[in-house]
Every structure is written in C-alpha cells, then in structure tokens.
Design an enzyme around this catalytic site. Structure first.
Site, PDB file in Angstrom:
ATOM      1  N   GLU A 214       2.511   8.178  -4.272  1.00 48.61           N
ATOM      2  CA  GLU A 214       2.082   7.504  -5.499  1.00 48.61           C
ATOM      3  C   GLU A 214       0.984   8.237  -6.263  1.00 48.61           C
ATOM      4  OE1 GLU A 214       1.224   3.427  -4.491  1.00 48.61           O
ATOM      5  OE2 GLU A 214       3.214   3.094  -3.654  1.00 48.61           O
ATOM      6  N   HIS A 291      11.477  -0.720  -4.557  1.00 53.17           N
ATOM      7  CA  HIS A 291      11.128  -2.142  -4.359  1.00 53.17           C
ATOM      8  C   HIS A 291      11.595  -2.887  -5.610  1.00 53.17           C
ATOM      9  CE1 HIS A 291       8.589  -1.318  -0.874  1.00 53.17           C
ATOM     10  NE2 HIS A 291       8.006  -0.336  -1.552  1.00 53.17           N
TER      11      HIS A 291
HETATM   12  C1  XIL Z   1       2.572  -1.893   2.440  1.00 51.74           C
HETATM   13  C2  XIL Z   1       2.809  -2.532   3.797  1.00 51.74           C
HETATM   14  O1  XIL Z   1       4.139  -2.946   3.904  1.00 51.74           O
HETATM   15  C3  XIL Z   1       1.876  -3.700   3.995  1.00 51.74           C
HETATM   16  O2  XIL Z   1       1.973  -4.216   5.313  1.00 51.74           O
HETATM   17  C4  XIL Z   1       0.424  -3.277   3.728  1.00 51.74           C
HETATM   18  O3  XIL Z   1      -0.413  -4.399   3.791  1.00 51.74           O
HETATM   19  C5  XIL Z   1       0.312  -2.643   2.351  1.00 51.74           C
HETATM   20  O4  XIL Z   1       1.216  -1.550   2.253  1.00 51.74           O
HETATM   21  N1  XIL Z   1       4.308   1.367  -1.123  1.00 51.74           N
HETATM   22  C6  XIL Z   1       4.010   2.084   0.006  1.00 51.74           C
HETATM   23  C7  XIL Z   1       3.773   1.380   1.284  1.00 51.74           C
HETATM   24  O5  XIL Z   1       4.059   3.317  -0.036  1.00 51.74           O
HETATM   25  O6  XIL Z   1       2.848   2.041   2.094  1.00 51.74           O
HETATM   26  C8  XIL Z   1       3.350  -0.042   1.086  1.00 51.74           C
HETATM   27  O7  XIL Z   1       3.331  -0.703   2.354  1.00 51.74           O
HETATM   28  C9  XIL Z   1       4.291  -0.735   0.132  1.00 51.74           C
HETATM   29  C10 XIL Z   1       4.266  -0.058  -1.212  1.00 51.74           C
END
Ligand code: XIL
Length: 403
Positions: A214, A291
C-alpha cells in the site's frame, strides 16, 4: 502493422527460449506453472524451525479473534502428502498449476477443525498478522517469532506454501519505530536490519513476500508519509534489494488495493514496477488485494487487461486478499451472487498465465476481519461459521474442475 505478427512470433520464441534457459540454469524464477504440490518447496523439503521459547500469544489489534489457548507446536510431525486425486480445491488447483490460499491469523491452526480444513483445501497460506512489524519486532531488536514460526511449521508439515505478509507497510508499525524522529542513516539501518532478520529466518521456508504494501494513493503517486518523509521513495528499492539478498529464491511482490482494474492507481503501480525493473531492482510480481462487496467487483475485462500488461513485463500477479462481503442478513440469493462473483474472478485468474495464486483474506466467516472493518457486513468468505462450504466454495471447485 504488417510486421506485427512476425514480431510477435519472434518475441514469443524468445520468451519460450528464455523460460527454458532459465529453467535449465535455475538462475531465475520463471512463472511457468507446474504441478505445484510437487514443487513445495522449490528444492528440498524445508525443515521445521528449531524450537523457540514459547511466548504468550499476542493480538495484533483489538480486531483479532480470541486465540485458542493451547501452546504452539513448533516441531510438527510430517504428515502424508495431500492426495492429488482428492475432490478438494487444492487438488484441482494444483492440477491447473495454480496456488489457492487463505490468510491465517495467529494461533488459528491450533483449532482442530480449522487446521483440518486448511490442510485439506489449500496449498498456500498467508500470514494474516504474525509477520507484521508491530508483532514480529515489537521492541527494537526484540523479535517475537512464536506465532510466525507456528504458521510456517504448520505449512511445512502440510506441504503448504507460505506468503510472508508484510515487510514494509505504513500500518501496524510498533510505536518505537513510528514515533521517533529518525535520521536517514538510522532508518536505512533499521529497515535493512528488520528485513534481513525476518526474511533470513524464513529463508527457504517462505515462498513469496509482500515486500512493500500500500505505497500508492488514488492518483498513482507514492505517498506513505512515514517512509517517504524520512527516506523518500527510495525505500521501496531498498526494501526489495535487501529482501533479495536475504533470500535470493523467494518471490518478491508489491501489494496494494484498488489497483485491480485499469485506472490512475493501477497505472501508477505499473509505472512503479516497470521503473524498478529498469533500475535492476529484483521484483517478481504484483499483489492485487480485492476487498470488495458482492456485485461490486471491478470490471473484470480491465482486470484481465491489467494482468496481461504486468505479464508482458514478465511479472506474476497474485490475487492476495480476496473477500466479497455481503450486507447483513446474508440471504440465499446474495450467497448465490457471491458465488458467481468468486467464480468469475477465478476464471479471470485461470485464463491469465501469469496469475499464479488466488488467495482469500481468511478461510471461514468465523474469523474474517470484515464485520469489524465494515460494520453491517459479513459472510465474505467461502466457509461459513461452522466450516461448512458455502455456494462460493462449490463455485470455485466447479471452475477449477472445468478445463
Ligand atoms: C488486516 C487484518 O486482517 C486484521 O486482523 C488487522 O487487524 C488489520 O489488518 N490490507 C492488508 C492486510 O494488507 O494486512 C490487512 O489485514 C487488511 C487490508
């Protein structure tokens, strides 16, 4: 335009020759798919990690599910190889030359039902939180390996590949790192030390790393205040170079969200990775997070186009964090639509030779991050709260079976 077909044929010949040559010399990591279950790991079966002191289980943030209480088993016994003929996602994915994966949170593999489904259905796992900076180096020079070791050892015992997530990210950074005014020299040393320690520990055991997560914003520019402020955008090159030195065999990925279809952000990522290649920085692929909400997936023709242009650079694509959330309550109709969404996206990946892994951000709705991240939504994964397969599971299985 007249010359185009012969140029394309030449280019294809050259590509085929290059892939064969590199496969013979073993000097690079071609993305030609093979029977992946037979290739785990690349050379020899990795040995489980030596015992480390068992530390109390840690939760990444308040959004973590409660971890089972049993202590980690750090030297699991080897088990029988997965049956290549089984009626499972992993068996069919392996036959199609693809990796099918799930993100796994700390301690989850100690729950018997969870472990059983994970080992049966997946040939890859991503460490959902265990390898994030705040968990793995919570204090300067104090590493806490227990949770990550447990997942890696589970994966080795069950012939599952590991995606290490994540070396450099703006979030889930420990306070000691985040709230100090470092000089450039200091932060370079810290970044290198962290990556060398983490990648070095799992050398030969982690198949692919999300090296940087990111870093791009909507316009495609690189702005992640912490790293850019002290280091400039050079931190990305530095991170990849350091990871490559620590494990030259591991595949190295840039990972991001909102970069799946064509647009300013994916153009920015395309330019970033192309620029890195031009500077001789080792990079093997791009991770697309995915997502999304049911029926709101990005345009899949554009996703295919984006995968293709990355493939033309010689890069792999992993679908890294797929979940398709449903607004409560999850009706049968919505679950069927979700199944169709999962199937359509898997088909895009199956049709893209450089899309080598299809990974969901979790395995069961019981432990998904979605309801906490998006209140009022859930049911985003392919197994329900009781580990029963949902229509989306069947849709993936059907798509993998078809040739
Ligand atoms: C999320 C996890 O699923 C959670 O358990 C944590 O609290 C926060 O992070 N993008 C990413 C992941 O690259 O690392 C994230 O994971 C979700 C969004």
């Amino acid at each position: 335009m007249k010359n185009y077909p012969s140029f394309a044929a030449l280019a294809l010949n050259f590509l085929v020759a290059a892939v064969i040559l590199s496969a013979c010399t073993g000097k690079s990591k071609p993305f030609t798919p093979t029977m992946l279950d037979n290739l785990i790991p690349n050379t020899a079966i990795p040995t489980p990690l030596p015992d480390v002191p068992t530390l109390p289980l840690e939760t990444a943030t308040s959004t973590q599910p409660a971890a089972p209480t049993q202590p980690p088993t750090l030297t699991p016994p080897p088990i029988a190889s997965p049956d290549p003929e089984a009626n499972t996602l992993r068996a069919y994915a392996s036959r199609r030359g693809k990796l099918i994966g799930a993100a796994v949170n700390n301690g989850m593999v100690r729950e018997a039902d969870y472990a059983e489904v994970l080992a049966r259905e997946y040939n890859l796992l991503t460490t959902e939180n265990a390898m994030k900076w705040s968990l793995i180096q919570p204090e300067r020079d104090r590493y806490d390996w227990a949770d990550a070791d447990e997942l890696v050892n589970f994966a080795i015992a069950h012939e599952i590949k590991v995606r290490g997530h994540v070396l450099v990210w703006q979030q889930q950074m420990p306070d000691w790192l985040k709230y100090t005014d470092w000089t450039r020299e200091e932060i370079v040393a810290i970044l290198k030390e962290h990556i060398t320690s983490v990648v070095g520990r799992y050398r030969g055991r982690v198949y692919a790393w999300d090296v940087v997560n990111e870093a791009a914003i909507r316009t495609g520019n690189l702005v992640t205040p912490f790293w850019v402020k002290v280091l400039g955008t050079d931190y990305i090159d530095l991170a990849f170079q350091t990871a490559h030195e620590a494990d030259p065999e591991a595949l190295l990925f840039y990972n991001d969200y909102g970069t799946e279809d064509m647009g300013p952000k994916s153009n920015g990522v395309y330019e970033l990775v192309k620029g890195m290649q031009g500077r001789g920085i080792p990079i093997d692929g791009v991770g697309m997070q995915f997502h999304y909400e049911v029926n709101r997936l990005p345009n899949l023709d554009q996703v295919a186009q984006n995968m293709k242009r990355l493939g033309d650079l010689g890069l792999q694509v992993h679908i890294t964090e797929l979940d398709i959330r449903i607004q409560d309550p999850p009706t049968q109709e919505k679950l069927e639509q979700q199944a169709q969404n999962y199937r359509d996206l898997l088909n895009v990946c199956l049709n893209a030779p450089n899309c080598t892994a299809f990974i969901m951000w979790g395995m069961t709705d019981k432990y998904s991050w979605v309801p906490k991240q998006n209140p009022g939504y859930g049911s985003a994964l392919i197994f329900d709260l009781y580990y029963q397969p949902k229509p989306a599971y069947q849709a993936l299985l059907d798509a993998l079976k078809l040739k």
